[in-house]
Design a protein around this motif. Sequence first.
Motif, PDB file in Angstrom:
ATOM      1  N   GLU A 191     -30.802  -6.142   9.238  1.00  0.00           N
ATOM      2  CA  GLU A 191     -30.834  -5.384   8.013  1.00  0.00           C
ATOM      3  C   GLU A 191     -29.438  -5.225   7.462  1.00  0.00           C
ATOM      4  OE1 GLU A 191     -32.829  -1.639   8.336  1.00  0.00           O
ATOM      5  OE2 GLU A 191     -34.588  -2.601   9.108  1.00  0.00           O
ATOM      6  N   HIS A 192     -28.477  -5.257   8.284  1.00  0.00           N
ATOM      7  CA  HIS A 192     -27.110  -5.112   7.842  1.00  0.00           C
ATOM      8  C   HIS A 192     -26.487  -6.459   7.520  1.00  0.00           C
ATOM      9  CE1 HIS A 192     -26.567  -0.876   8.465  1.00  0.00           C
ATOM     10  NE2 HIS A 192     -27.256  -0.967   9.594  1.00  0.00           N
ATOM     11  N   VAL A 193     -27.207  -7.390   7.075  1.00  0.00           N
ATOM     12  CA  VAL A 193     -26.674  -8.712   6.734  1.00  0.00           C
ATOM     13  C   VAL A 193     -25.902  -8.545   5.429  1.00  0.00           C
ATOM     14  CG1 VAL A 193     -27.300 -11.074   6.142  1.00  0.00           C
ATOM     15  CG2 VAL A 193     -28.607  -9.820   7.823  1.00  0.00           C
ATOM     16  N   ASN A 194     -24.770  -9.201   5.411  1.00  0.00           N
ATOM     17  CA  ASN A 194     -23.902  -9.114   4.239  1.00  0.00           C
ATOM     18  C   ASN A 194     -24.560  -9.892   3.085  1.00  0.00           C
ATOM     19  OD1 ASN A 194     -21.829  -8.836   2.478  1.00  0.00           O
ATOM     20  ND2 ASN A 194     -20.314  -9.794   3.758  1.00  0.00           N
ATOM     21  N   PRO A 195     -24.783  -9.235   1.949  1.00  0.00           N
ATOM     22  CA  PRO A 195     -25.463  -9.910   0.838  1.00  0.00           C
ATOM     23  C   PRO A 195     -24.583 -10.953   0.158  1.00  0.00           C
ATOM     24  CG  PRO A 195     -24.915  -7.641   0.203  1.00  0.00           C
ATOM     25  CD  PRO A 195     -24.507  -7.824   1.610  1.00  0.00           C
ATOM     26  N   ILE A 196     -23.318 -10.933   0.361  1.00  0.00           N
ATOM     27  CA  ILE A 196     -22.419 -11.884  -0.288  1.00  0.00           C
ATOM     28  C   ILE A 196     -22.464 -13.219   0.451  1.00  0.00           C
ATOM     29  CG2 ILE A 196     -20.029 -12.336  -0.868  1.00  0.00           C
ATOM     30  CD1 ILE A 196     -19.656  -9.402  -1.290  1.00  0.00           C
TER      31      ILE A 196
END
Length: 183
Positions: free
Chosen positions: A12-17
């Motif tokens: 869930e804490h995957v970097n959206p960039i």
Amino acid sequence: MLKTELVLAAEEHVNPIIPDIPELILGIVAFLILLFILKKYVVPRFETAYEERAQKIEGGIEKAEKAQAEAEEALAEYKAQLAEARSEAAKIRDDARLEAEQIKAELRAEAESESQRIVAQGQAQLQAQKAQIIAELRADMGRNAVELASRIVGESLEDEVRRRGTVDRFLAELETATNGAGK
């Protein structure tokens, strides 16, 4: 469970960039295919259209320059013809003046010769009339002289030869006396 929760939390804490690797590879492949299609089919058509348009524009410019050059040539030719026509008109005008002067001179010469002829004819008539008057006067003077002489002398001068001799002698003496007195 914790582990799964951590994995889920980590997921869930995957970097959206940062994109996913499979999406990145798929995007690069799709981009390369699109780039290939554009380079193979679309860019040559754009280049051809651009060349055609550039040629049309250059052709239009060349036509316009050619038309302008032709117009300038026509203008120069017109100006030359106009100058030629003006010089020809001036020449015709000068020729007409010269011809008028010649005609005037000819008419003047004809009038002068005609007047000289008329004067000469008048003088000839005067000379003829003078000679006629002198002859008439001599005849009258001769008759008067003979008549006067016959009255004075009492002699009849009926003889024609003698009368003429007497008249001619009298007129010659009279003429000599007149010429001597006039000088």
